[in-house]
Design an enzyme around this catalytic site. Structure first.
Site, mmCIF file in Angstrom:
data_model
loop_
_atom_site.group_PDB
_atom_site.id
_atom_site.type_symbol
_atom_site.label_atom_id
_atom_site.label_comp_id
_atom_site.label_asym_id
_atom_site.label_seq_id
_atom_site.Cartn_x
_atom_site.Cartn_y
_atom_site.Cartn_z
ATOM 1 N N ASN A 146 0.858 -1.190 0.000
ATOM 2 C CA ASN A 146 0.000 0.000 0.000
ATOM 3 C C ASN A 146 0.890 1.234 0.000
ATOM 4 O O ASN A 146 1.698 1.414 0.906
ATOM 5 C CB ASN A 146 -0.906 -0.017 1.241
ATOM 6 C CG ASN A 146 -2.026 0.981 1.113
ATOM 7 O OD1 ASN A 146 -1.785 2.158 0.881
ATOM 8 N ND2 ASN A 146 -3.253 0.512 1.246
ATOM 9 N N LYS B 257 -11.357 -6.838 -7.398
ATOM 10 C CA LYS B 257 -10.050 -7.164 -6.776
ATOM 11 C C LYS B 257 -9.768 -8.659 -6.884
ATOM 12 O O LYS B 257 -10.634 -9.488 -6.618
ATOM 13 C CB LYS B 257 -10.029 -6.711 -5.320
ATOM 14 C CG LYS B 257 -8.670 -6.939 -4.675
ATOM 15 C CD LYS B 257 -8.482 -6.116 -3.423
ATOM 16 C CE LYS B 257 -7.152 -6.420 -2.742
ATOM 17 N NZ LYS B 257 -5.990 -6.143 -3.584
ATOM 18 N N HIS C 67 -12.954 -3.892 -0.492
ATOM 19 C CA HIS C 67 -12.448 -3.466 -1.804
ATOM 20 C C HIS C 67 -13.507 -3.697 -2.873
ATOM 21 O O HIS C 67 -14.441 -4.466 -2.675
ATOM 22 C CB HIS C 67 -11.172 -4.226 -2.177
ATOM 23 C CG HIS C 67 -9.941 -3.723 -1.496
ATOM 24 N ND1 HIS C 67 -9.556 -4.134 -0.250
ATOM 25 C CD2 HIS C 67 -9.022 -2.807 -1.883
ATOM 26 C CE1 HIS C 67 -8.446 -3.510 0.108
ATOM 27 N NE2 HIS C 67 -8.097 -2.690 -0.866
HETATM 28 P P1 NAD Z 1 -6.300 -3.949 -12.864
HETATM 29 O O1 NAD Z 1 -6.796 -5.350 -13.113
HETATM 30 O O2 NAD Z 1 -7.205 -2.803 -13.128
HETATM 31 O O3 NAD Z 1 -4.947 -3.705 -13.714
HETATM 32 C C1 NAD Z 1 -3.940 -4.685 -13.893
HETATM 33 C C2 NAD Z 1 -3.412 -4.523 -15.317
HETATM 34 O O4 NAD Z 1 -2.336 -5.461 -15.484
HETATM 35 C C3 NAD Z 1 -4.480 -4.856 -16.381
HETATM 36 O O5 NAD Z 1 -4.602 -3.789 -17.304
HETATM 37 C C4 NAD Z 1 -3.955 -6.135 -17.024
HETATM 38 O O6 NAD Z 1 -4.268 -6.207 -18.426
HETATM 39 C C5 NAD Z 1 -2.457 -5.999 -16.773
HETATM 40 N N1 NAD Z 1 -1.826 -7.313 -16.873
HETATM 41 C C6 NAD Z 1 -2.172 -8.442 -16.211
HETATM 42 N N2 NAD Z 1 -1.417 -9.469 -16.640
HETATM 43 C C7 NAD Z 1 -0.571 -8.965 -17.575
HETATM 44 C C8 NAD Z 1 0.452 -9.553 -18.385
HETATM 45 N N3 NAD Z 1 0.737 -10.863 -18.319
HETATM 46 N N4 NAD Z 1 1.155 -8.738 -19.205
HETATM 47 C C9 NAD Z 1 0.858 -7.410 -19.285
HETATM 48 N N5 NAD Z 1 -0.136 -6.809 -18.555
HETATM 49 C C10 NAD Z 1 -0.822 -7.591 -17.721
HETATM 50 O O7 NAD Z 1 -5.802 -3.950 -11.370
HETATM 51 P P2 NAD Z 1 -5.474 -2.685 -10.436
HETATM 52 O O8 NAD Z 1 -6.654 -2.386 -9.583
HETATM 53 O O9 NAD Z 1 -4.829 -1.614 -11.240
HETATM 54 O O10 NAD Z 1 -4.397 -3.355 -9.451
HETATM 55 C C11 NAD Z 1 -3.207 -3.948 -9.956
HETATM 56 C C12 NAD Z 1 -2.427 -4.551 -8.801
HETATM 57 O O11 NAD Z 1 -1.997 -3.500 -7.932
HETATM 58 C C13 NAD Z 1 -3.236 -5.518 -7.924
HETATM 59 O O12 NAD Z 1 -2.367 -6.539 -7.467
HETATM 60 C C14 NAD Z 1 -3.681 -4.641 -6.761
HETATM 61 O O13 NAD Z 1 -3.952 -5.361 -5.583
HETATM 62 C C15 NAD Z 1 -2.461 -3.764 -6.606
HETATM 63 N N6 NAD Z 1 -2.687 -2.479 -5.935
HETATM 64 C C16 NAD Z 1 -1.700 -2.062 -5.103
HETATM 65 C C17 NAD Z 1 -1.787 -0.836 -4.488
HETATM 66 C C18 NAD Z 1 -0.643 -0.373 -3.617
HETATM 67 O O14 NAD Z 1 -0.687 0.750 -3.080
HETATM 68 N N7 NAD Z 1 0.408 -1.185 -3.476
HETATM 69 C C19 NAD Z 1 -2.909 -0.023 -4.698
HETATM 70 C C20 NAD Z 1 -3.907 -0.470 -5.560
HETATM 71 C C21 NAD Z 1 -3.780 -1.703 -6.193
#
Ligand code: NAD
Length: 256
Positions: A111, A146, A142
């Protein structure tokens, strides 16, 4: 300008990072990496970071666990720094990220919001001020899309709570199922995940004692809360020595 390669660029966080870059100075988006989402065939987009990543770039990863593990190895091989916020990695995938950190600077955080960084500290302070017999429950909500449960942040808060009590992750109880679950064992740390609608991220740490309880809660209202933290991390890794860093290192701002 710090050259950024956005991995998962077509996703919810990818869009938030893109907006945060637009509102910041000192960053240039060199490439957007995603697999086949609308618009990802356009200029500046590609399906594989291997096509674009070079020494001196900062890869900013909010994608999927298997992508993160492969990306970490690629960053190490090419001499690019990594900021990774993807959650739900298994032990092997986390290990791949740690291995990369021996060669390049890596910031990894479940996060990236300032508020959660403060909540973590507040939770540890509260637990230090209360009898160890008080019960701890972590509840998160969430959006319906998610992919992992419970959230990486809930796991982090629960792990911090456990270590504050001198316990390990075996103290965690995920949900409480149905039926005759019996009285709550002392020392258990409950972790519960709610899913629905468009909740961006809501984490509640509940500490309950006899006749009173305390709630510490953080609500992320929109993804800019994470995106600006990720950009601060990108600035940090662009200057840092190889190593594995967390958001606390970024906030401390110290050159490593
Ligand atoms: P999302 O599903 O909207 O976006 C993920 C993107 O990754 C998609 O566009 C998908 O097409 C792409 N993707 C997946 N597999 C792929 C591959 N093999 N090659 C290329 N692209 C690929 O998800 P999101 O809500 O943006 O969240 C993404 C990640 O970040 C999740 O794991 C979520 O839990 C995490 N997250 C972390 C924080 C933080 O502060 N650390 C905050 C929000 C979300």
């Amino acid at each position: 300008m710090i050259p950024l390669v956005l991995v998962g660029a077509a996703g919810r966080m990818g869009h938030a990072i893109e907006q945060a870059v637009g509102a910041s100075t000192g960053f240039a988006i060199k490439a957007r990496v995603d697999r086949g989402a609308p618009g990802s065939g356009g200029p500046g987009w590609c399906a594989d970071a291997a096509q674009v990543l070079a020494a001196g770039d900062v890869a900013v990863d909010f994608s999927a666990p298997a992508v993160t593990a492969a990306l970490a190895a690629l960053c190490a091989g090419r001499g690019a720094a990594l900021v990774s916020g993807t959650t739900g990695l298994d032990a092997k995938e986390e290990e791949a990220v740690r291995a990369a950190a021996q060669k390049v600077p890596v910031v990894r955080a479940a996060n990236f919001s300032l508020g959660i960084a403060a909540l973590r500290r507040a939770l540890e302070a509260a637990l230090g001020a209360l009898p160890s017999a008080w019960d701890i429950e972590i509840v998160e909500r969430h959006h319906r899309g998610k992919a992992d449960s419970p959230s990486g942040t809930a796991l982090l808060l629960a792990a911090r709570a456990a270590s504050s009590r001198g316990a390990d992750e075996s103290a965690l109880r995920f949900g409480r199922g149905r039926g005759r679950t019996g009285p709550r064992p002392e020392g258990e740390i409950g972790v519960h995940a709610l899913r629905g609608g468009t909740w961006v991220g809501d984490h509640l740490a509940l500490i309950a004692g006899p006749g009173e309880w305390l709630e510490l809660r953080h609500v992320a209202q929109d993804r800019s809360a994470f995106a600006f933290g990720a950009l601060a991390a990108a600035r940090f890794v662009s200057r840092a020595r190889p190593g594995f860093y967390g958001l606390d290192d970024v906030l401390a701002g110290g050159e490593s």
